[in-house]
Write a protein that holds these residues in place. Sequence first.
Motif, short mmCIF file in Angstrom:
data_model
loop_
_atom_site.label_atom_id
_atom_site.label_comp_id
_atom_site.label_asym_id
_atom_site.label_seq_id
_atom_site.Cartn_x
_atom_site.Cartn_y
_atom_site.Cartn_z
N LEU A 112 0.82 -1.22 0.00
CA LEU A 112 0.00 0.00 0.00
C LEU A 112 0.85 1.27 0.00
O LEU A 112 0.65 2.17 -0.83
N GLU A 113 1.78 1.36 0.92
CA GLU A 113 2.61 2.57 1.02
C GLU A 113 3.50 2.74 -0.20
O GLU A 113 3.60 3.84 -0.77
N GLU A 114 4.10 1.64 -0.62
CA GLU A 114 4.98 1.69 -1.80
C GLU A 114 4.21 2.10 -3.05
O GLU A 114 4.68 2.92 -3.84
N VAL A 115 3.02 1.52 -3.22
CA VAL A 115 2.21 1.83 -4.40
C VAL A 115 1.73 3.27 -4.36
O VAL A 115 1.70 3.96 -5.39
N PHE A 116 1.37 3.76 -3.19
CA PHE A 116 0.94 5.15 -3.06
C PHE A 116 2.04 6.10 -3.51
O PHE A 116 1.82 7.03 -4.30
N ASP A 117 3.27 5.86 -3.02
CA ASP A 117 4.40 6.72 -3.38
C ASP A 117 4.68 6.64 -4.88
O ASP A 117 4.94 7.67 -5.53
N LEU A 118 4.63 5.41 -5.42
CA LEU A 118 4.91 5.25 -6.85
C LEU A 118 3.87 5.95 -7.70
O LEU A 118 4.20 6.62 -8.69
N GLU A 127 8.73 18.87 -19.95
CA GLU A 127 9.88 18.87 -19.05
C GLU A 127 10.30 17.43 -18.75
O GLU A 127 9.60 16.48 -19.05
N ASP A 128 11.46 17.32 -18.12
CA ASP A 128 11.96 15.99 -17.80
C ASP A 128 12.87 16.07 -16.59
O ASP A 128 13.75 16.93 -16.53
N ASP A 129 12.63 15.19 -15.62
CA ASP A 129 13.44 15.14 -14.41
C ASP A 129 14.18 13.80 -14.40
O ASP A 129 13.61 12.76 -14.03
N PRO A 130 15.45 13.78 -14.82
CA PRO A 130 16.21 12.52 -14.90
C PRO A 130 16.23 11.76 -13.58
O PRO A 130 16.17 10.52 -13.58
N ALA A 131 16.31 12.47 -12.46
CA ALA A 131 16.35 11.81 -11.15
C ALA A 131 15.04 11.08 -10.88
O ALA A 131 15.04 9.96 -10.34
N LEU A 132 13.93 11.69 -11.25
CA LEU A 132 12.62 11.07 -11.05
C LEU A 132 12.46 9.84 -11.94
O LEU A 132 11.98 8.79 -11.50
N VAL A 133 12.88 9.97 -13.19
CA VAL A 133 12.82 8.84 -14.12
C VAL A 133 13.66 7.68 -13.61
O VAL A 133 13.25 6.51 -13.66
N GLU A 134 14.85 7.99 -13.09
CA GLU A 134 15.73 6.95 -12.56
C GLU A 134 15.10 6.26 -11.35
O GLU A 134 15.17 5.03 -11.22
N GLU A 135 14.46 7.04 -10.47
CA GLU A 135 13.83 6.47 -9.29
C GLU A 135 12.66 5.56 -9.66
O GLU A 135 12.50 4.46 -9.10
N ILE A 136 11.85 6.01 -10.61
CA ILE A 136 10.72 5.19 -11.06
C ILE A 136 11.23 3.91 -11.72
O ILE A 136 10.67 2.81 -11.51
N GLY A 137 12.31 4.01 -12.50
CA GLY A 137 12.89 2.83 -13.13
C GLY A 137 13.41 1.84 -12.11
O GLY A 137 13.26 0.62 -12.28
#
Length: 254
Positions: A157-163, A178-188
Motif C-alpha cells: 500500500l505505502e509503496e504503491v501510493f508513493d509510486l 519537461e523531464d526530471d532525470p532523477a525522477l525517471v531513474e527512481e521510477i525505473g
Amino acid sequence: MRWSRAGRAATMESMTVEVSNPVATASCWSCGEMRVSQFCHACGKVQQPLPVDYFTFFSLPQKLEVDVGRLERAFYELSRKLHPDVYARGDAREQEWSLQQSSLLNDAYRTLKDPIKRTEYVLRLEGVELEEQSKTATDRARSTGEIKKQVVPPDLLEEVFDLNMQLEELRAQKKLGEDDPALVEEIGRQKLELEEKHGALVEQLKARWKEWDKAVDSGSEEDRRKVRDGMIDLLNRRNYIRNLVRDVNEVLEN
C-alpha cells in the motif's frame, strides 16, 4: 474476489462444467454407439459438443502440472480431424458441430497451455472468479468513469501510493515538455523491484501447483481449500503487480 459458477454466457466456455466421465453421457447420433467428446469410436462421426471442462476435452486429469507435449499433440491431431473443411460436404449438423468443436478446441488449448490462464481456469471450476485486473478492464474503467475493482496487497500500500504519486508527477512534467532525470531513474528502480517481486510470486505459484495436484490425488477437500486460497492470494498479488509495471512502462515510454 467474487464467487460464481464457472463459465461465460453465450460463449463456448459457457458449455463447460465439471464432469468426470464424458464418454458415458451420450450415444452417437449416427450409429448409437457410445462416443467420446468429439467423435464416435465406432463410426468416426463428429458429435455435438458435450458439456465438459477443458481438461476432460483433452482427456487430461484436472491438474495444474500439465504435460504440455501431450497437450500439443492432442491439439494438432484434433485440429486436423475437426477442421470445418473436412465436413464441407457433410450434413448441416456435422458442419455446425465441427465449427463448435473447433471453437471449443481452440479455447481449451489456449487456456490450458498458458500456466496462469490454466490456474485461473481451475479456480473458476472451483467457483472462484478473480478480480478483473486486465488492461481491458482498466481501459473500460477509464472510458466509462467506473471504479475498477482492485486487490491491493496490504504490504504494498505505502509503496504503491508513493509510486503512483511519482507517476502523476512525471505525467505532468511530460505534458509540459519537461523531464526530471532523477525522477525517471527512481521510477525505473522501483519498476525493477516490482519485476523481481512478480517473478518471485510466479515461482511461489508453481510450488502451489504441486500441492494442488497432491490434494486432487488425495481427495481431501480441506487440502484443496487451503491450496486454492493460497493460489487466489498469489494470483491477485501477481496480477496487481503486473498491471502496475504496465502502467509504469506506459508513463516512461510516452
